[in-house]
Design a protein around this motif. Structure first.
Motif, PDB file in Angstrom:
ATOM      1  N   GLU A 190      -2.954  -6.979  -5.557  1.00 52.03           N
ATOM      2  CA  GLU A 190      -2.149  -6.395  -4.430  1.00 52.03           C
ATOM      3  C   GLU A 190      -1.827  -5.057  -4.538  1.00 52.03           C
ATOM      4  N   SER A 193      -6.250  -8.284  -0.117  1.00 52.18           N
ATOM      5  CA  SER A 193      -4.865  -8.562  -0.449  1.00 52.18           C
ATOM      6  C   SER A 193      -4.130  -7.118  -0.672  1.00 52.18           C
ATOM      7  N   THR A 222      -2.299  -4.161  -1.354  1.00 53.54           N
ATOM      8  CA  THR A 222      -1.224  -3.492  -0.651  1.00 53.54           C
ATOM      9  C   THR A 222      -0.712  -2.127  -0.989  1.00 53.54           C
ATOM     10  N   SER A 282      -4.053  -4.714   5.106  1.00 52.82           N
ATOM     11  CA  SER A 282      -2.724  -5.118   4.341  1.00 52.82           C
ATOM     12  C   SER A 282      -2.362  -3.822   3.808  1.00 52.82           C
ATOM     13  N   ARG A 299      -0.205  -0.728   2.614  1.00 52.36           N
ATOM     14  CA  ARG A 299       0.978  -0.311   2.989  1.00 52.36           C
ATOM     15  C   ARG A 299       1.149   1.184   2.316  1.00 52.36           C
ATOM     16  N   SER A 357      -0.308  -2.014   8.827  1.00 48.37           N
ATOM     17  CA  SER A 357       1.002  -1.990   7.972  1.00 48.37           C
ATOM     18  C   SER A 357       1.090  -0.573   7.296  1.00 48.37           C
ATOM     19  N   GLN A 382       7.391  -1.872  -2.254  1.00 51.32           N
ATOM     20  CA  GLN A 382       6.698  -2.826  -1.921  1.00 51.32           C
ATOM     21  C   GLN A 382       6.634  -4.040  -3.054  1.00 51.32           C
TER      22      GLN A 382
END
Length: 1009
Positions: free
Chosen positions: A618, A640, A642, A664, A666, A688, A780
């Motif tokens: 992530e 996954s 991020t 996903s 960000r 996102s 995050q």
């Protein structure tokens, strides 16, 4: 003897008659029609033995078969006189399936009781035929997975005594809601928890109501006073979790009420607690948690002598706790946490001999902790954290033999802990963190039956291996930010149940005994210690889920034994802020990794191919290293991912098509590399995306206006690259709706400033009534919520290049400096009223400074330097009360500098290079310059012509013109000297200067005379 014989004769006669009656009744008991209806109802569902929302034995319908009378079936009740089914209780029967609207259940017209709670009816609608069961007295459909609108036919059930529809995703219209509350004159119990009502509470209620639970039903409007005037009936009123329900507690005397419980927690109820609350003497439970009450607690609270639970937490109460609270001698739970209570804890609390829970955390209590707890022998939970207590640890607490959890964290306690003691035989949780306690940790602490021990952020000292003792019950041990020293404590080897160990920010130097094993260790925190190598005992640990050895002095390459370790459960790995060198190893066996942080090291070379196998990753932070080559294309397939932070490396090539197979992401930070080519269009898939930082690269592209369709984008950094051309607008209706940080500085953008683009920055517009509230920061969090990543960015703030380690959610900035923008400053900037920083310096802007900029009330820094701005400094700028930095230097501004609260703080540097400015802080006095400037009328036609003529002049053109003019002048002077005043010379210069300019010169000459 005769009397005894007569008694037995009578007894036999009664038994004979009863047997005859019962045999006759049994023969005709159950109606075949109703038995068939029940069997068909059973057959319409499956029985899932694995499903149940409650503890129960075998499903009740298992006993249902035709060989037995239906009145003997589990859950079925019949009328003893006529055999009709009058009760059906199938709660917790593990029924699964759709509830048919024409179910045979509705053939049981004689039902008085129907209970279908805790089954799974698969989001069925409550059938309209429910209205046919007009004899119902009790209806319970709670937690049965119904949904949709509750049929109006439920209002036909006017004989209901109890109705429970709670726990379903249903809606109830306002009219039916009023009917149930007003017209059901037999209704005593009503529970509609989680049903969407979305309407006010009716003013008039049925006087039969005893128990009403309308929690989390989206109630709105004002709390009606009539609720508390229902005479001698209402015992329990629950309205919690309805934040749209407003109003105040009525100032009524309720001495005649039977109210035992009042729960209005998590609502919008506000105001002060009325003094009349003391007349509600029957109350056992008062829950005002999470409301908006303020003011002090009235002394009349002491009249609630029957109360057992009082929760006033998470409000705005202030002042002292009244001594009268000591009259609540029956109380078992008292929660006053998260308020603004001051002074001391009243001594009358010592009267609470039945108290089991006391929460006084997050207030402003000060002074030493008073001796008021020694009599509270039933106390199990004591929370005094987040106050301003001083002094030493309260030793009287050690006498509370029933104490299970004790929290004194975040105070100002000092000194050592008490010496030897064998008290607190049931204590499982002790939190003394964030104080100034010192000395060594006494051995009795480790002799307690603790499961959790927090001692972090104190001043405990000593050799770690001598201070820390064996405690086989410990699961969580937090000792970070103390002054423990020496090797990693060998005594921890016997903590076989230890799951979390935090020794960060101590002087731990390494492991002297590398054969320590931790059979249950899941989280190990050793950041900010004095480690110089990877701890060797990690070779024996196989259960780690999170490992943090960041900010140490670990040097050299990552050892093979570490990278080859088979940590199947490892989710978080933080090796940042060390002196690691060499290549990043393959990490072949780290398939479960979600968080990898190796920033601020000296790692180099290309990224290993094994990164592509970390499909659960992530957060990937490889920033501030020396990695090179191109980014592996597999990053676009990591579903996954991020956060991708690769800033300050030597990556080359083009940016891969991120978000091509993953939406996903960000945060994308690629700042400070050598990326080339355009911005990949695949970023359109990053639905996102909140932060995009591509600054300080060699990206060659026009402005990617299509990024404006990313509705979550808040930070866009494209600074110091090779972007060029005008700033175009995107074609969608809403463009950059959440953008707050917009930095295009040091590029080759041209054209006029993008007024239309500015108009789309809705997040920079402070709406009327908007409240900034508590400052929060962008970050995050991983799915497991163990670690987080705080977004950071480098910005020019108030003239200085500053690396913001975190970004507040209210920071707004526009930086378009060092480009080739031209034209005027658009007045529409005034609409960005929440703007903090505005930098338009080092461009070719002309015209006046718009006086409308004075409406930017939140602006803290304004830089318009190194442009070609003209005119006066608008006095409206002095209304910007938060302005701390101003740079208007190197322009063509004229006139006096405005005087104002903030302007009086600016130095000469703010105005340098504007030769016609005057007044403080400049040494040049106004009115002492060339008289022509003072006598010339403002805004004259001649001024405009002359301004237009000279507006394109810069110092470079002046120097060139001066040199050229010197040569030409010399030649002309020679010709004039030789031929006097030739006609061709006069005609030539008359053609150069327009008549208007000659008129202007003549007029100025007259004014001088």
């Amino acid at each position: 003897m005769e009397r005894l014989f007569s008694f037995y004769s009578f007894l036999c006669f009664v038994l004979l008659i009863s047997r005859t009656f019962c045999s006759s009744f049994e023969h005709h008991l159950c109606s075949p029609t109703e038995a068939s209806a029940l069997l068909q109802f059973k057959q319409s569902f499956e029985v899932n033995s694995g499903y149940s929302d409650c503890f129960t034995s075998l499903p009740k319908t298992k006993s249902w078969n035709e060989s037995r009378d239906c009145c003997s079936w589990d859950g079925v009740t019949c009328d003893l006189l006529n055999g009709h089914v009058i009760g059906l209780d199938l709660s917790c029967s593990k029924l699964v399936g759709t509830f048919h609207p024409n179910s045979t259940l509705f053939q049981l017209h004689h039902l008085h009781t129907l209970n279908l709670a805790y089954n799974d009816f698969n989001y069925s609608l409550i059938p309209h035929n429910i209205g046919r069961l007009t004899n119902l007295r009790h209806l319970n459909l709670s937690d049965a997975w119904f949904q949709g609108k509750i049929p109006t036919e439920i209002s036909y059930l006017s004989n209901l005594v109890s109705l429970d529809l709670s726990g379903n995703e249903c809606e109830l219209d306002e009219r039916t809601f009023e009917t149930v509350l007003r017209n059901f004159t037999n209704m005593e119990v009503l529970s509609l928890v989680l049903v969407n009502i979305s309407s006010p509470i009716p003013v008039n209620l049925s006087t039969s109501l005893r128990y009403v639970d309308l929690s989390a039903t989206y109630l709105r409007g004002v709390l009606p006073e009539s609720l508390f005037l229902v005479p001698n009936s209402l015992e329990s009123l629950r309205l919690s979790d309805n934040d749209l329900l407003k109003g105040v507690l009525p100032k009524i005397h309720a001495s005649n009420t039977a109210l035992l419980e009042l729960d209005i927690s998590n609502t919008g109820i506000s105001g002060e607690l009325p003094h009349s609350i003391g007349t509600w003497s029957s109350l056992n439970i008062l829950n005002l948690y999470g409301c908006h009450f303020s003011g002090s607690i009235p002394d009349s609270i002491g009249n609630l002598t029957l109360i057992t639970k009082l929760d006033l937490s998470y409000n705005h109460f202030s002042g002292s706790i009244p001594d009268s609270i000591g009259n609540l001698t029956q109380i078992t739970e008292l929660d006053l946490s998260y308020n603004h209570f001051t002074d001391h804890i009243p001594s009358t609390i010592s009267k609470f001999k039945h108290l089991t829970r006391l929460h006084l955390s997050s207030n402003s209590f000060s002074g030493e902790i008073p001796d008021v707890f020694s009599n509270l022998q039933q106390l199990r939970y004591l929370y005094l954290n987040d106050n301003s207590f001083i002094g030493s640890f309260p030793s009287t607490v050690l006498n509370l033999t029933q104490l299970d959890a004790f929290d004194l964290s975040s105070n100002s306690l000092s000194g050592p802990l008490p010496g030897n003691t064998s008290m607190l035989p049931k204590l499982t949780s002790l939190d003394l963190s964030y104080n100034s306690l010192d000395g060594t940790i006494p051995s009795w602490v480790f002799s307690l039956p603790l499961l959790q021990l927090w001692l972090k952020h104190n001043r405990f000292r000593g050799i770690a291996d001598e201070v820390i003792k064996t405690n086989p019950t410990l699961i969580h041990l937090y000792l970070s930010n103390n002054q423990l020293s020496g090797f990693f404590p060998q005594s921890l080897a016997n903590l076989t149940n230890l799951y979390i160990l935090d020794l960060s920010s101590n002087n731990i130097t390494g492991d002297a005994v590398p054969n320590i094993t931790f059979p249950s260790l899941g989280i190990l925190e050793l950041s900010s210690c004095e480690l110089k190598d990877f701890p060797l005992f990690l070779r024996n640990v196989n259960t780690l889920e999170a490992l943090d050895i960041s900010n140490n002095k670990i040097r050299g390459q990552i050892p093979n034994w570490f990278s080859g370790k088979r940590w199947e459960s490892l989710l978080h790995l933080n090796l940042s802020h060390n002196s690691l060198t060499g290549h990043l190893p393959q990490f072949h066996n780290y398939h479960s990794l979600e968080y990898l942080d190796v920033k601020f090291n000296s790692l180099k070379g290309p990224l290993p191919s094994s990164i592509c196998n970390m499909n659960k990753l992530e957060f990937l932070d490889l920033s501030h290293n020396n990695f090179s080559n191109s980014i592996p294309s597999c990053l676009r397939s990591m579903a996954s991912l991020t956060v991708l932070d690769l800033r300050r490396n030597n990556f080359t090539g083009s940016i891969p098509p991120l978000c091509a197979h993953n939406t996903s992401l960000r945060t994308i930070v690629l700042n400070g590399n050598q990326f080339e080519g355009p911005v990949p269009m695949s970023l359109l898939n990053c639905d996102s995306l909140e932060v995009l930082d591509l600054g300080n690269n060699a990206i060659n592209d026009t402005f990617p206006a299509w990024l404006g369709t990313l509705e979550q984008l808040q930070v866009l950094i494209l600074k110091s690259s090779v972007f060029h051309g005008p700033i175009s607008t995107c074609q969608t209706k809403f463009c950059f709706p959440k953008l707050r940080i917009f930095d295009l500085s040091s590029n080759e953008f041209s054209g006029s400033l993008p007024a239309k683009v500015f108009g789309n920055f809705k997040a920079m517009i402070k709406l009327d009534g908007e409240d900034r509230g508590e400052i929060k920061y962008m970050k995050q969090v991983t799915k497991s919520a163990y670690t987080s990543y705080e977004d950071s960015v480098s910005l020019v703030i108030k003239g200085q290049n500053i690396e913001l380690q975190r970004i507040s959610t209210i920071m707004t900035t526009i930086d378009l400096s060092s480009n080739h923008f031209e034209g005027v400053i658009p007045e529409t900037l005034k609409d960005l009223s929440s703007l903090w920083l505005l930098n338009l310096s080092h461009n070719n802007l002309i015209g006046h400074i718009p006086m409308e900029l004075g409406q930017l009330n939140m602006l803290e820094a304004l830089d318009l330097s190194w442009n070609r701005l003209t005119g006066k400094i608008p006095k409206e700028l002095t209304t910007m009360n938060f302005l701390e930095f101003l740079n208007l230097s190197q322009n063509h501004l004229i006139g006096p500098i405005p005087i104002g609260p903030q302007f009086n703080t600016f130095e000469n540097d703010s105005y340098g290079g504007n030769l016609d400015l005057c007044g403080p802080p400049l040494s040049k006095q106004c009115g002492t310059s060339d008289p022509s400037h003072a006598l010339q009328p403002l805004g004259s036609e001649e001024d405009e012509d002359e301004s237009y003529f000279f507006s394109g002049f810069t110092w470079e053109s002046v120097v060139i013109g001066y040199s050229f003019g010197l040569v030409v002048g010399t030649v002309m002077w020679s010709l004039m000297f030789k031929y006097r005043k030739p006609k061709w010379f006069v005609k030539f210069f008359e053609g150069i200067f327009p008549k208007k300019m000659r008129r202007s010169q003549k007029r100025r000459l007259r004014l001088r005379i």
